[in-house]
Write a protein that holds these residues in place. Sequence first.
Motif, PDB file in Angstrom:
ATOM      1  N   PHE A  20       0.832  -1.207   0.000  1.00  0.00           N
ATOM      2  CA  PHE A  20       0.000   0.000   0.000  1.00  0.00           C
ATOM      3  C   PHE A  20       0.865   1.255   0.000  1.00  0.00           C
ATOM      4  N   MET A  57       2.428   1.849  -3.426  1.00  0.00           N
ATOM      5  CA  MET A  57       1.462   2.416  -4.367  1.00  0.00           C
ATOM      6  C   MET A  57       1.266   3.900  -4.109  1.00  0.00           C
ATOM      7  N   GLN A  58       1.128   4.266  -2.832  1.00  0.00           N
ATOM      8  CA  GLN A  58       0.938   5.665  -2.481  1.00  0.00           C
ATOM      9  C   GLN A  58       2.177   6.503  -2.791  1.00  0.00           C
ATOM     10  N   ILE A  74      -8.254   8.974  -2.589  1.00  0.00           N
ATOM     11  CA  ILE A  74      -9.283   7.946  -2.466  1.00  0.00           C
ATOM     12  C   ILE A  74      -8.668   6.635  -1.987  1.00  0.00           C
ATOM     13  N   ALA A  75      -7.512   6.281  -2.546  1.00  0.00           N
ATOM     14  CA  ALA A  75      -6.828   5.058  -2.106  1.00  0.00           C
ATOM     15  C   ALA A  75      -6.449   5.155  -0.637  1.00  0.00           C
ATOM     16  N   GLY A  76      -6.038   6.351  -0.201  1.00  0.00           N
ATOM     17  CA  GLY A  76      -5.667   6.551   1.187  1.00  0.00           C
ATOM     18  C   GLY A  76      -6.820   6.311   2.141  1.00  0.00           C
ATOM     19  N   ARG A  77      -8.025   6.692   1.742  1.00  0.00           N
ATOM     20  CA  ARG A  77      -9.189   6.483   2.591  1.00  0.00           C
ATOM     21  C   ARG A  77      -9.585   5.011   2.660  1.00  0.00           C
ATOM     22  N   MET A  78      -9.246   4.271   1.616  1.00  0.00           N
ATOM     23  CA  MET A  78      -9.612   2.863   1.561  1.00  0.00           C
ATOM     24  C   MET A  78      -8.531   1.968   2.163  1.00  0.00           C
ATOM     25  N   GLY A  79      -7.362   2.517   2.428  1.00  0.00           N
ATOM     26  CA  GLY A  79      -6.238   1.739   2.931  1.00  0.00           C
ATOM     27  C   GLY A  79      -6.154   1.726   4.442  1.00  0.00           C
ATOM     28  N   ALA A  92      -6.681  10.118  -7.067  1.00  0.00           N
ATOM     29  CA  ALA A  92      -6.500   8.673  -6.907  1.00  0.00           C
ATOM     30  C   ALA A  92      -5.760   8.363  -5.611  1.00  0.00           C
ATOM     31  N   TYR A  93      -4.730   9.149  -5.302  1.00  0.00           N
ATOM     32  CA  TYR A  93      -3.953   8.977  -4.073  1.00  0.00           C
ATOM     33  C   TYR A  93      -4.840   9.147  -2.842  1.00  0.00           C
TER      34      TYR A  93
END
Length: 300
Positions: free
Chosen positions: A70, A73-74, A172-177, A169-170
């Motif tokens: 994760f 990716m970030q 939204i991914a952060g909130r899901m991680g 994208a960064y």
Amino acid sequence: MKQRSQAFIALVAAAAFWAGNYVFGHLAVESMTPFSIVFLRWTLAVIPLAVIAQFLEHPDWRKVLSHWPFLLMQAVLGMFAYNFLLYAALHVSTAFEASLINAANPALIAIAAMVFLHERPGWRGGIGIAVALFGVLIVLTHGNFSTLFSSAFGPGALLMIGAILVWTAYSIAGRMGPQLPPVTSVCVQSVMVSVALGLAAPVVGVTLPSSGTAFASLLFIAVFPSCLSYVLWNMALTRIPSGKAGVFLNLITLFTAIWAITTGEAITASQIIGGIVVIAGVVLTAFSKQQGDLQPQTLH
């Protein structure tokens, strides 16, 4: 009351330092490539970030590193891609114009959150999103909307649009991680980017600052936006709600204008009008019913 005042001062200072990334980044790209700035920025910031993270957050480094896929990716999205596109945009556009387009990012993130996270900003948030995007169109078209159909946007605008899409994208991914200590997370990501870009450097090439101005700009970027802004921001969040703190992000554009004027950068009437419209839209979005959920991560 005193602690809240100190928190507000910390938020203002954090926004001012993040705004400096646009102006001093614009100065740095005059003699350095975007790749070089991204590589040197995070390489210089690694040790200060590690010390700050250890002092403030006392993290369990092994537990944090267990989430390395994760974090990698970030790092690619937020540390490398966003900043590379930002500095590339600053090479062909002004700092103020770039910050104005970036100011629409909270609205864009709100739209993405509706699609991917099923968040609802409420009617006020919806109006705010529309107003903010309208303000960006004013900036992109220089107030002449006919150019939307008669000509393409400039390269700087296109690069900044790419940058805010990557940052969306960064975020939204952060909130899901996984929920990780913020400064520690930034530190690990900076190490990953520094190592990866260091391996690519012999092939791509690295340009060092060729003037005192470029060197000072690089140091400013490495110390203030990369390190101190994160410390000030996270200290403030221990005293006031994140939704209310998020409104202070709108000051980035204002401070960018101030930084830009002091360095002799010209500001047009369409940029001023567009900037006011963008900020008004973002404020409406910030004060919507889901304001706490709609605040993006911040990394500039």
